[in-house]
Enzyme design. Structure first.
Site, PDB file in Angstrom:
ATOM      1  N   GLU A 158      16.111  23.309  -4.504  1.00  0.00           N
ATOM      2  CA  GLU A 158      14.838  23.971  -4.192  1.00  0.00           C
ATOM      3  C   GLU A 158      14.904  25.463  -4.510  1.00  0.00           C
ATOM      4  O   GLU A 158      14.003  26.028  -5.131  1.00  0.00           O
ATOM      5  CB  GLU A 158      14.486  23.818  -2.703  1.00  0.00           C
ATOM      6  CG  GLU A 158      14.354  22.391  -2.219  1.00  0.00           C
ATOM      7  CD  GLU A 158      15.650  21.860  -1.607  1.00  0.00           C
ATOM      8  OE1 GLU A 158      16.711  21.993  -2.248  1.00  0.00           O
ATOM      9  OE2 GLU A 158      15.589  21.296  -0.509  1.00  0.00           O
ATOM     10  N   CYS A 197      16.697  21.679   3.699  1.00  0.00           N
ATOM     11  CA  CYS A 197      17.495  22.221   4.797  1.00  0.00           C
ATOM     12  C   CYS A 197      16.812  23.485   5.331  1.00  0.00           C
ATOM     13  O   CYS A 197      15.781  23.909   4.800  1.00  0.00           O
ATOM     14  CB  CYS A 197      18.909  22.539   4.303  1.00  0.00           C
ATOM     15  SG  CYS A 197      18.986  23.979   3.213  1.00  0.00           S
ATOM     16  N   HIS A 200      20.919  25.554  -3.940  1.00  0.00           N
ATOM     17  CA  HIS A 200      20.337  24.229  -3.699  1.00  0.00           C
ATOM     18  C   HIS A 200      19.205  24.039  -4.716  1.00  0.00           C
ATOM     19  O   HIS A 200      18.653  25.018  -5.222  1.00  0.00           O
ATOM     20  CB  HIS A 200      19.771  24.141  -2.279  1.00  0.00           C
ATOM     21  CG  HIS A 200      20.818  23.979  -1.219  1.00  0.00           C
ATOM     22  ND1 HIS A 200      20.513  23.756   0.096  1.00  0.00           N
ATOM     23  CD2 HIS A 200      22.172  24.003  -1.308  1.00  0.00           C
ATOM     24  CE1 HIS A 200      21.638  23.638   0.790  1.00  0.00           C
ATOM     25  NE2 HIS A 200      22.666  23.793  -0.025  1.00  0.00           N
ATOM     26  N   CYS A 204      16.368  26.246   2.615  1.00  0.00           N
ATOM     27  CA  CYS A 204      15.349  25.931   1.614  1.00  0.00           C
ATOM     28  C   CYS A 204      13.955  25.902   2.228  1.00  0.00           C
ATOM     29  O   CYS A 204      12.990  26.328   1.593  1.00  0.00           O
ATOM     30  CB  CYS A 204      15.681  24.610   0.939  1.00  0.00           C
ATOM     31  SG  CYS A 204      17.164  24.727  -0.089  1.00  0.00           S
TER      32      CYS A 204
HETATM   33 ZN   LIG Z   1      18.704  23.427   0.940  1.00  0.00          ZN
END
Ligand SMILES: [Zn+2]
Length: 143
Positions: free
Chosen positions: A48, A76, A46, A79
């Site tokens: 991040e 999420c 992801h 992250c």
């Molecule tokens: Zn994430």
């Protein structure tokens, strides 16, 4: 946040879900990345996490104490945890994500007693623009 939006758009152009993240330390951009899950065949890539990895590599350290992270969408659970483990000082995010977010939505990771470092959170930065990039991307997928 402007750079994070740029990374989000670039990710969308690569066929990734258009989310971008930037790590800043002492006013300097240390790392910037978009989602790279498809490119790397890595579901943990992801924006991040990718930006945190790059920043740690650039600084040669495992934590980013004092650094701030800008991301276009509410992080999420994975992250949010990575941001906590990296000791990020401030988290700035764009659009809320009631379906997958874990900061102000869902599990509210930073409010849990099992969370040992919570960043200061600032939400709603360039919210409309961040949401529009995502909406446009998924709209394009359906058309
Ligand atoms: Zn994430």
């Amino acid at each position: 946040m402007e750079l994070a939006l740029e990374e989000a758009r670039a990710a969308g152009d690569r066929g990734e879900v258009p989310i971008g993240a930037v790590v800043v330390l002492d006013g300097t951009v240390i790392a910037r990345s978009g989602n790279r899950t498809r490119e790397l065949n890595d579901i943990t890539a992801h924006a991040e996490v990718a930006a945190i990895r790059m920043a740690c590599e650039a600084l040669g350290q495992e934590r980013l104490t004092g650094a701030d992270l800008y991301v276009t969408l509410e992080p999420c659970t994975m992250c949010a945890a990575a941001i906590s483990f990296a000791r990020i000082r401030r988290l700035y995010y764009g659009a809320e994500d009631p379906k997958g977010g874990a900061v102000d939505s869902g599990v509210r990771f930073y409010a849990q007693p099992t969370c040992h470092h919570a960043p200061e959170v600032y939400s709603g930065m360039s919210e409309m623009e961040a949401a529009e990039i995502l909406r446009g991307f998924f709209q394009g997928k359906r058309d």
